[in-house]
Design a protein around this motif. Structure first.
Motif, PDB file in Angstrom:
ATOM      1  N   SER A   1       0.815  -1.205   0.000  1.00  0.00           N
ATOM      2  CA  SER A   1       0.000   0.000   0.000  1.00  0.00           C
ATOM      3  C   SER A   1       0.856   1.265   0.000  1.00  0.00           C
ATOM      4  O   SER A   1       0.597   2.206  -0.761  1.00  0.00           O
ATOM      5  CB  SER A   1      -0.935  -0.001   1.219  1.00  0.00           C
ATOM      6  OG  SER A   1      -1.668   1.203   1.299  1.00  0.00           O
ATOM      7  N   LEU A   2       1.907   1.282   0.830  1.00  0.00           N
ATOM      8  CA  LEU A   2       2.735   2.481   0.953  1.00  0.00           C
ATOM      9  C   LEU A   2       3.582   2.741  -0.288  1.00  0.00           C
ATOM     10  O   LEU A   2       3.833   3.899  -0.647  1.00  0.00           O
ATOM     11  CB  LEU A   2       3.641   2.376   2.181  1.00  0.00           C
ATOM     12  CG  LEU A   2       2.946   2.334   3.548  1.00  0.00           C
ATOM     13  CD1 LEU A   2       3.978   2.304   4.665  1.00  0.00           C
ATOM     14  CD2 LEU A   2       2.013   3.524   3.729  1.00  0.00           C
ATOM     15  N   THR A   3       4.018   1.666  -0.968  1.00  0.00           N
ATOM     16  CA  THR A   3       4.926   1.846  -2.105  1.00  0.00           C
ATOM     17  C   THR A   3       4.216   1.858  -3.451  1.00  0.00           C
ATOM     18  O   THR A   3       4.609   2.599  -4.360  1.00  0.00           O
ATOM     19  CB  THR A   3       6.010   0.752  -2.116  1.00  0.00           C
ATOM     20  OG1 THR A   3       5.378  -0.544  -2.156  1.00  0.00           O
ATOM     21  CG2 THR A   3       6.877   0.844  -0.865  1.00  0.00           C
ATOM     22  N   GLU A   4       3.175   1.057  -3.612  1.00  0.00           N
ATOM     23  CA  GLU A   4       2.514   0.933  -4.905  1.00  0.00           C
ATOM     24  C   GLU A   4       1.307   1.859  -5.043  1.00  0.00           C
ATOM     25  O   GLU A   4       0.973   2.294  -6.156  1.00  0.00           O
ATOM     26  CB  GLU A   4       2.075  -0.521  -5.143  1.00  0.00           C
ATOM     27  CG  GLU A   4       3.221  -1.517  -5.166  1.00  0.00           C
ATOM     28  CD  GLU A   4       4.183  -1.272  -6.313  1.00  0.00           C
ATOM     29  OE1 GLU A   4       3.724  -0.847  -7.396  1.00  0.00           O
ATOM     30  OE2 GLU A   4       5.396  -1.480  -6.125  1.00  0.00           O
ATOM     31  N   LYS A   5       0.634   2.153  -3.926  1.00  0.00           N
ATOM     32  CA  LYS A   5      -0.560   3.007  -3.990  1.00  0.00           C
ATOM     33  C   LYS A   5      -0.249   4.439  -3.570  1.00  0.00           C
ATOM     34  O   LYS A   5      -0.607   5.389  -4.259  1.00  0.00           O
ATOM     35  CB  LYS A   5      -1.668   2.416  -3.117  1.00  0.00           C
ATOM     36  CG  LYS A   5      -2.173   1.057  -3.602  1.00  0.00           C
ATOM     37  CD  LYS A   5      -3.266   0.517  -2.690  1.00  0.00           C
ATOM     38  CE  LYS A   5      -3.762  -0.846  -3.185  1.00  0.00           C
ATOM     39  NZ  LYS A   5      -4.822  -1.404  -2.293  1.00  0.00           N
ATOM     40  N   LYS A   6       0.449   4.576  -2.435  1.00  0.00           N
ATOM     41  CA  LYS A   6       0.754   5.921  -1.943  1.00  0.00           C
ATOM     42  C   LYS A   6       2.087   6.437  -2.468  1.00  0.00           C
ATOM     43  O   LYS A   6       2.423   7.607  -2.277  1.00  0.00           O
ATOM     44  CB  LYS A   6       0.736   5.923  -0.424  1.00  0.00           C
ATOM     45  CG  LYS A   6      -0.631   5.548   0.144  1.00  0.00           C
ATOM     46  CD  LYS A   6      -0.658   5.598   1.671  1.00  0.00           C
ATOM     47  CE  LYS A   6      -2.045   5.225   2.186  1.00  0.00           C
ATOM     48  NZ  LYS A   6      -2.098   5.259   3.684  1.00  0.00           N
ATOM     49  N   LEU A   7       2.847   5.579  -3.101  1.00  0.00           N
ATOM     50  CA  LEU A   7       4.062   5.942  -3.834  1.00  0.00           C
ATOM     51  C   LEU A   7       5.141   6.596  -2.974  1.00  0.00           C
ATOM     52  O   LEU A   7       5.885   7.464  -3.435  1.00  0.00           O
ATOM     53  CB  LEU A   7       3.716   6.858  -5.023  1.00  0.00           C
ATOM     54  CG  LEU A   7       2.703   6.295  -6.036  1.00  0.00           C
ATOM     55  CD1 LEU A   7       2.430   7.310  -7.128  1.00  0.00           C
ATOM     56  CD2 LEU A   7       3.197   4.975  -6.615  1.00  0.00           C
ATOM     57  N   TYR A   8       5.251   6.160  -1.729  1.00  0.00           N
ATOM     58  CA  TYR A   8       6.361   6.635  -0.907  1.00  0.00           C
ATOM     59  C   TYR A   8       7.674   6.069  -1.442  1.00  0.00           C
ATOM     60  O   TYR A   8       7.749   4.915  -1.865  1.00  0.00           O
ATOM     61  CB  TYR A   8       6.183   6.199   0.549  1.00  0.00           C
ATOM     62  CG  TYR A   8       5.156   6.995   1.323  1.00  0.00           C
ATOM     63  CD1 TYR A   8       5.383   8.323   1.648  1.00  0.00           C
ATOM     64  CD2 TYR A   8       3.959   6.398   1.734  1.00  0.00           C
ATOM     65  CE1 TYR A   8       4.442   9.053   2.362  1.00  0.00           C
ATOM     66  CE2 TYR A   8       3.003   7.121   2.449  1.00  0.00           C
ATOM     67  CZ  TYR A   8       3.261   8.451   2.756  1.00  0.00           C
ATOM     68  OH  TYR A   8       2.328   9.170   3.473  1.00  0.00           O
ATOM     69  N   GLU A   9       8.716   6.872  -1.386  1.00  0.00           N
ATOM     70  CA  GLU A   9      10.037   6.428  -1.833  1.00  0.00           C
ATOM     71  C   GLU A   9      10.956   6.081  -0.670  1.00  0.00           C
ATOM     72  O   GLU A   9      12.084   5.644  -0.888  1.00  0.00           O
ATOM     73  CB  GLU A   9      10.681   7.510  -2.708  1.00  0.00           C
ATOM     74  CG  GLU A   9       9.913   7.734  -4.015  1.00  0.00           C
ATOM     75  CD  GLU A   9      10.565   8.758  -4.909  1.00  0.00           C
ATOM     76  OE1 GLU A   9      11.579   9.359  -4.479  1.00  0.00           O
ATOM     77  OE2 GLU A   9      10.086   8.956  -6.035  1.00  0.00           O
ATOM     78  N   GLU A  10      10.485   6.301   0.545  1.00  0.00           N
ATOM     79  CA  GLU A  10      11.198   5.880   1.747  1.00  0.00           C
ATOM     80  C   GLU A  10      10.187   5.313   2.731  1.00  0.00           C
ATOM     81  O   GLU A  10       9.125   5.895   2.939  1.00  0.00           O
ATOM     82  CB  GLU A  10      11.964   7.046   2.395  1.00  0.00           C
ATOM     83  CG  GLU A  10      13.118   7.563   1.559  1.00  0.00           C
ATOM     84  CD  GLU A  10      13.995   8.540   2.328  1.00  0.00           C
ATOM     85  OE1 GLU A  10      13.940   8.534   3.583  1.00  0.00           O
ATOM     86  OE2 GLU A  10      14.738   9.297   1.680  1.00  0.00           O
ATOM     87  N   ILE A  11      10.539   4.178   3.319  1.00  0.00           N
ATOM     88  CA  ILE A  11       9.662   3.503   4.275  1.00  0.00           C
ATOM     89  C   ILE A  11      10.421   3.336   5.586  1.00  0.00           C
ATOM     90  O   ILE A  11      11.594   2.938   5.594  1.00  0.00           O
ATOM     91  CB  ILE A  11       9.239   2.110   3.752  1.00  0.00           C
ATOM     92  CG1 ILE A  11       8.575   2.221   2.381  1.00  0.00           C
ATOM     93  CG2 ILE A  11       8.310   1.419   4.751  1.00  0.00           C
ATOM     94  CD1 ILE A  11       7.290   3.018   2.364  1.00  0.00           C
ATOM     95  N   HIS A  12       9.749   3.621   6.681  1.00  0.00           N
ATOM     96  CA  HIS A  12      10.346   3.437   8.002  1.00  0.00           C
ATOM     97  C   HIS A  12       9.684   2.228   8.680  1.00  0.00           C
ATOM     98  O   HIS A  12       8.466   2.190   8.840  1.00  0.00           O
ATOM     99  CB  HIS A  12      10.149   4.684   8.865  1.00  0.00           C
ATOM    100  CG  HIS A  12      10.925   5.867   8.378  1.00  0.00           C
ATOM    101  ND1 HIS A  12      12.142   6.243   8.910  1.00  0.00           N
ATOM    102  CD2 HIS A  12      10.669   6.754   7.370  1.00  0.00           C
ATOM    103  CE1 HIS A  12      12.596   7.300   8.274  1.00  0.00           C
ATOM    104  NE2 HIS A  12      11.723   7.633   7.331  1.00  0.00           N
TER     105      HIS A  12
END
Length: 418
Positions: free
Chosen positions: A29-40
């Motif tokens: 969800s965070l990378t493919e839908k919300k397109l964040y480039e950094e994840i914590h």
């Protein structure tokens, strides 16, 4: 419990199998839908973590790194669990920019090893087998050969079938009280259902594909393999009273108390995760479990290749290459255990311990390695089996002193002052 806020995923309490798919869904969800480039990944409140699901997160992090998405790790607040993240190499694999690779070689865990080609895979298996020899004192040679066979097969499956861009990751854990070896292997490539459907079984549902994969002789292409790796590992777990968990595609499979079940999963697993628990509480159980086409299979082991090629039946161990330190008792214990196992498993060979190149060992190192060997093997067997060479005069004196002190404890009547 697992929750996300912004680009941060919080793992609270323990991170077990049940939380794994929720983690994968959150990352998607965070990378493919919300397109964040950094994840914590915030594990600060985590109070327990287990190899299988943690390797899956490591695999996902490596894949995200390849795509240019960075993952940052916050270690658990609990010091013991934080050390576990360091020692097992999870911290490095999830956040290599911040955490160094682990060189830990302890009794209960081997640092997770990434492999991308055949040489990496063989080196990983060799290291895992050495760790078993250095930590497990009641495993028969046939059982060790069966475990090594499984390690070779399931890691080779990654290179042969998965087409994983990050390779695979393997980790070994030992549950000493339960006499259980836990093997975890993960990749981020083609799922088992995908690979099987590329062969003759084109219409299998995912859960049926997993059930099929642990049956004898099932493979997508007989020219690539006989289809016995997963089946043999499954049989080792089943026959020994262990367990097996398998995640791949939209399905999972579980073997528990000899009952196998597969179910569909709403969240897909990218690639394959295998976690197998092999029990060695009954000697020769694992050796008897490997049967193909109704006939027993006796695999060769690395002891034969690595230690029995000498025409004079000599096993040669250069001590400087086998241990990381010569100054403490704990540093000597793994090598002493390996020597004991080699003497038990390859009893017709003599073992040379070459101390050349070591300037000074400590008294405790000499006692742990040589003094305890003298006691555990017994004086006669020690004299027949162990050859010490290359020791400097100072080190020779420390070794002789360790033997004399142990001898005095064994035979006090022979050491009374006259």
């Amino acid at each position: 419990m697992l929750r996300s806020q912004g680009n941060r995923i919080f793992v609270e309490q323990s991170f077990e199998q049940d939380a794994l798919l929720r983690m994968l869904a959150a990352l998607h969800s965070l990378t493919e839908k919300k397109l964040y480039e950094e994840i914590h990944l915030d594990f600060s409140a985590c109070d327990a973590a287990f190899a299988g699901p943690m390797l899956a997160v490591c695999s996902q992090a490596l894949w995200l790194h390849q795509k240019g998405i960075l993952t940052h790790l916050t270690l658990p607040n609990a010091p013991k669990i934080a050390r576990l993240f360091h020692n097992t190499n999870w911290a490095h694999l999830m956040n290599p920019e911040h955490f160094a690779a682990s060189d830990y070689r302890g009794h209960d865990h081997v640092a997770a090893i990434r492999f991308t080609k055949a040489r990496d895979q063989q080196e990983a298996v060799t290291r895992l087998v050495d760790t078993i020899l250095e930590t497990t004192t009641d495993l028969e040679r046939g059982d060790l050969a069966a475990v090594e066979w499984a390690l070779n097969e399931i890691t080779d499956n990654v290179l042969t079938h998965a087409e994983s861009s990050i390779g695979g990751i393997v980790q070994l854990s030992r549950l000493g009280r339960k006499k259980l070896l836990e093997i975890a292997v993960v990749d981020h490539g083609l799922s088992i259902p995908q690979t099987l459907r590329s062969g003759p079984q084109k219409h299998l549902e995912d859960q049926d594909a997993l059930l099929s994969s642990v049956q004898e002789g099932v493979t997508r292409d007989a020219t690539l393999g006989q289809g016995n790796g997963l089946f043999g590992t499954y049989e080792l777990a089943r026959f020994s009273g262990g367990f097996l968990n398998l995640y791949s595609g939209h399905a999972s499979l579980r073997l528990d108390h000899s009952i196998v079940s597969a179910q569909p999963e709403a969240v897909p697993f990218p690639g394959t995760l295998l976690v197998a628990g092999l029990c060695y509480s009954d000697s020769t159980t694992l050796a008897k479990a490997l049967r193909f086409q109704g006939r027993p299979h006796e695999p060769s082991d690395s002891l034969e290749l690595r230690y029995e090629l000498n025409d004079e039946n000599i096993i040669y161990l250069r001590v400087v290459d086998e241990v990381d330190s010569f100054r403490s008792r704990p540093a000597a214990e793994p090598l002493r255990t390996r020597v004991e196992n080699l003497r038990r498993m390859v009893s017709h060979n003599r073992i040379v311990l070459d101390f050349e190149g070591i300037s000074l060992i400590s008294s405790s190192f000499a006692d742990e390695l040589i003094g305890k060997l003298f006691v555990r093997l017994g004086p006669t067997d020690f004299m027949d089996a162990i050859v010490i060479q290359g020791a400097s005069p100072v080190n020779r004196n420390l070794i002789d002193r360790a033997i004399l002190q142990r001898s005095a404890a064994l035979f006090p009547a022979n050491h009374k002052p006259s």
